[in-house]
Scaffold this motif. Structure first.
Motif, mmCIF file in Angstrom:
data_model
loop_
_atom_site.group_PDB
_atom_site.id
_atom_site.type_symbol
_atom_site.label_atom_id
_atom_site.label_comp_id
_atom_site.label_asym_id
_atom_site.label_seq_id
_atom_site.Cartn_x
_atom_site.Cartn_y
_atom_site.Cartn_z
ATOM 1 N N LEU A 30 60.460 59.273 90.032
ATOM 2 C CA LEU A 30 61.764 58.890 90.547
ATOM 3 C C LEU A 30 62.884 59.111 89.520
ATOM 4 N N PRO A 31 62.770 58.686 88.258
ATOM 5 C CA PRO A 31 63.839 58.990 87.292
ATOM 6 C C PRO A 31 64.020 60.477 87.052
ATOM 7 N N PHE A 38 60.422 60.243 80.430
ATOM 8 C CA PHE A 38 60.020 60.259 81.832
ATOM 9 C C PHE A 38 58.830 61.190 82.065
ATOM 10 N N ALA A 66 51.614 53.302 90.022
ATOM 11 C CA ALA A 66 52.911 52.801 89.560
ATOM 12 C C ALA A 66 53.543 53.735 88.538
ATOM 13 N N ALA A 67 52.732 54.264 87.601
ATOM 14 C CA ALA A 67 53.277 55.167 86.584
ATOM 15 C C ALA A 67 53.754 56.469 87.208
ATOM 16 N N SER A 68 53.054 56.950 88.225
ATOM 17 C CA SER A 68 53.471 58.191 88.880
ATOM 18 C C SER A 68 54.839 58.024 89.542
ATOM 19 N N VAL A 69 55.029 56.913 90.249
ATOM 20 C CA VAL A 69 56.323 56.669 90.889
ATOM 21 C C VAL A 69 57.401 56.410 89.841
ATOM 22 N N ALA A 70 57.053 55.622 88.798
ATOM 23 C CA ALA A 70 58.039 55.291 87.760
ATOM 24 C C ALA A 70 58.454 56.507 86.955
ATOM 25 N N GLY A 71 57.609 57.525 86.908
ATOM 26 C CA GLY A 71 57.988 58.739 86.198
ATOM 27 C C GLY A 71 58.686 59.760 87.082
ATOM 28 N N VAL A 128 55.630 59.376 80.975
ATOM 29 C CA VAL A 128 55.188 58.384 81.961
ATOM 30 C C VAL A 128 54.569 59.071 83.170
ATOM 31 N N ASN A 129 55.204 60.143 83.636
ATOM 32 C CA ASN A 129 54.723 60.832 84.819
ATOM 33 C C ASN A 129 53.357 61.471 84.593
#
Length: 431
Positions: A99-100, A72, A92-97, A75-76
């Motif tokens: 949030l988890p 994570f 998208a990568a900022s949110v995908a990293g 990705v972030n």
């Protein structure tokens, strides 16, 4: 045998391009391109640093599984690098990293900042800054809005009793990321203004160069006029008035003087056209340029000097020797053919005095073939000096039309200049 040092292998083009972009030579590379390279380098260093710090902190401090923390966090932090080129991928990568990471760190102790761990917060702000700096403002505004919504959503959904630092952490995130977005927009506007100024300077330099070129053309035109025009005018006047100043001249001598006057007037007319072109396009002459039909007059005027010339024109069913071309050819092809015959006749007169000349022009509808051949000279006169640029100019004219030209001695000791010119869709004359 001489030993040669080993050749140095050529450097990859990408390496040379990168070096040219990163050097501090403002005149060599565009500011915008250097900005991209430097930004990519700095963001990559910052992202790697955040990964190196955020992975162990998330794994040990927040009690997260090391594999999940590493994935994570990568990705972030990679979001900022992706945002340099692709804004949608960075967002998208900022949110995908983020949030988890909020989910896996929700059970952290009250002493640890949440829902935005420090490294996640810094990576988020870095991505917002890159989006504001490299792309339109709404990309940074979108990511800032998503961050603000996650700040409200995470404590309400993931923390039943509420995390003691959630409010303060959210305020820091919203204010800090907003500040980064504002700074990025300001820097972007400054960069665009610098780029426009650079473009204006280059345009100004090009205009100055063109103005200097026009000034040099005018200077050359004035010098040509001073050197040539006066002498040619005197020759014209003397040849035209010879019959009045020298009474008793026979008809052959009078015709000779008339041909000299006509040739000098024609040379003056062409020189005036050249001077007009040198002075600028706006003053270029509008009179028609010589073409294929003018070759007959050129041959006749050259015959008047006592040279034996045979002219064969086979350009249509109604043409024959010493006749004008019946088939229409493009203007640029006719001009090139005329100049080739003109140059060949001049060379024969200078270098092969007393020789017989044969001019042959044939046109099959696809190609125009021009050939000028002279026999060996019948006397050993000293050749008249020339500029030695005529054949080079003919080759350039023919090559510009996609034709071929040959020049060289003949088996009997003479000389031949021949060219083949395409007559279908030639390139137009330059304006």
């Amino acid at each position: 045998m001489t030993d040669h040092p080993p050749e140095t292998p050529p450097r990859p083009r990408s390496l040379n391009r990168l070096r040219s972009l990163t050097r501090l030579d403002v005149s060599a590379v565009s500011i915008a391109r250097r900005e991209v390279v430097w930004l990519w380098s700095l963001v990559s260093v910052a992202a790697v640093t955040l990964v190196a710090v955020g992975w162990p902190v998330t794994a040990s401090g927040y009690g997260t599984h090391p594999a999940a923390a590493m994935a994570f966090t990568l990705v972030n932090c990679a979001a900022a690098i992706l945002a340099v080129r692709w804004p949608w991928a960075g967002l998208a990568a900022s949110v995908a990293g983020a949030l988890p990471l909020m989910i896996v760190t929700a059970g952290a102790g009250p002493e640890w900042p949440w829902p935005w761990p420090v490294t996640v917060l810094l990576a988020h702000c870095l991505t917002v800054f890159v989006l504001a700096l490299r792309h339109s403002w709404y990309w940074a505004a979108s990511l800032w809005s998503v961050g603000a919504m996650l700040t409200v959503w995470a404590p309400a959904v993931l923390s039943d009793g509420g995390h003691p630092s959630a409010f303060a952490n959210g305020v820091v995130l919203v204010s800090l990321s907003g500040g980064f977005a504002l700074v990025g927009v300001i820097v972007r506007l400054w960069s665009l203004s610098v780029l426009r100024m650079e473009q204006a300077e280059r345009l100004s330099a090009a205009e100055k160069s063109r103005r200097r070129e026009l000034e040099e053309r005018n200077r050359i035109a004035r010098e040509l006029h001073d050197v040539v025009a006066h002498s040619m005018s005197v020759i014209t006047v003397q040849a035209s008035t010879a019959r009045y100043r020298q009474p008793g001249l026979d008809e052959a001598v009078q015709r000779e003087f008339e041909e000299i006057a006509a040739s000098s007037r024609r040379a003056l007319g062409e020189m005036r056209g050249l001077l007009g072109i040198l002075r600028g396009h706006d003053t270029a002459p509008t009179a028609p340029l010589p073409g294929l039909s003018d070759v007959t007059g050129l041959v006749e005027s050259t015959r008047a000097s006592g040279v034996a010339i045979t002219y064969n024109a086979d350009t249509g069913p109604d043409t024959g020797p010493d006749s004008e071309a019946a088939t229409e050819v493009p203007e640029v092809v006719g001009l090139t053919a005329f100049r080739l015959v003109q140059e060949a006749l001049s060379n024969a007169l200078r270098h092969a005095p007393g020789s017989a000349i044969v001019v042959t022009i044939t046109d099959d509808g696809h190609e125009l073939r021009v050939s000028v051949t002279n026999t060996p000279p019948d006397r050993d006169d000293e050749p008249t000096p020339g500029a030695r640029l005529g054949l080079a100019g003919i080759r350039e004219r023919v090559a510009a039309l996609g034709g071929t030209v040959t020049a060289g001695p003949t088996p009997d000791g003479g000389f031949e200049l021949a060219a083949t010119l395409p007559v279908e869709d030639p390139d137009p004359l330059p304006a």
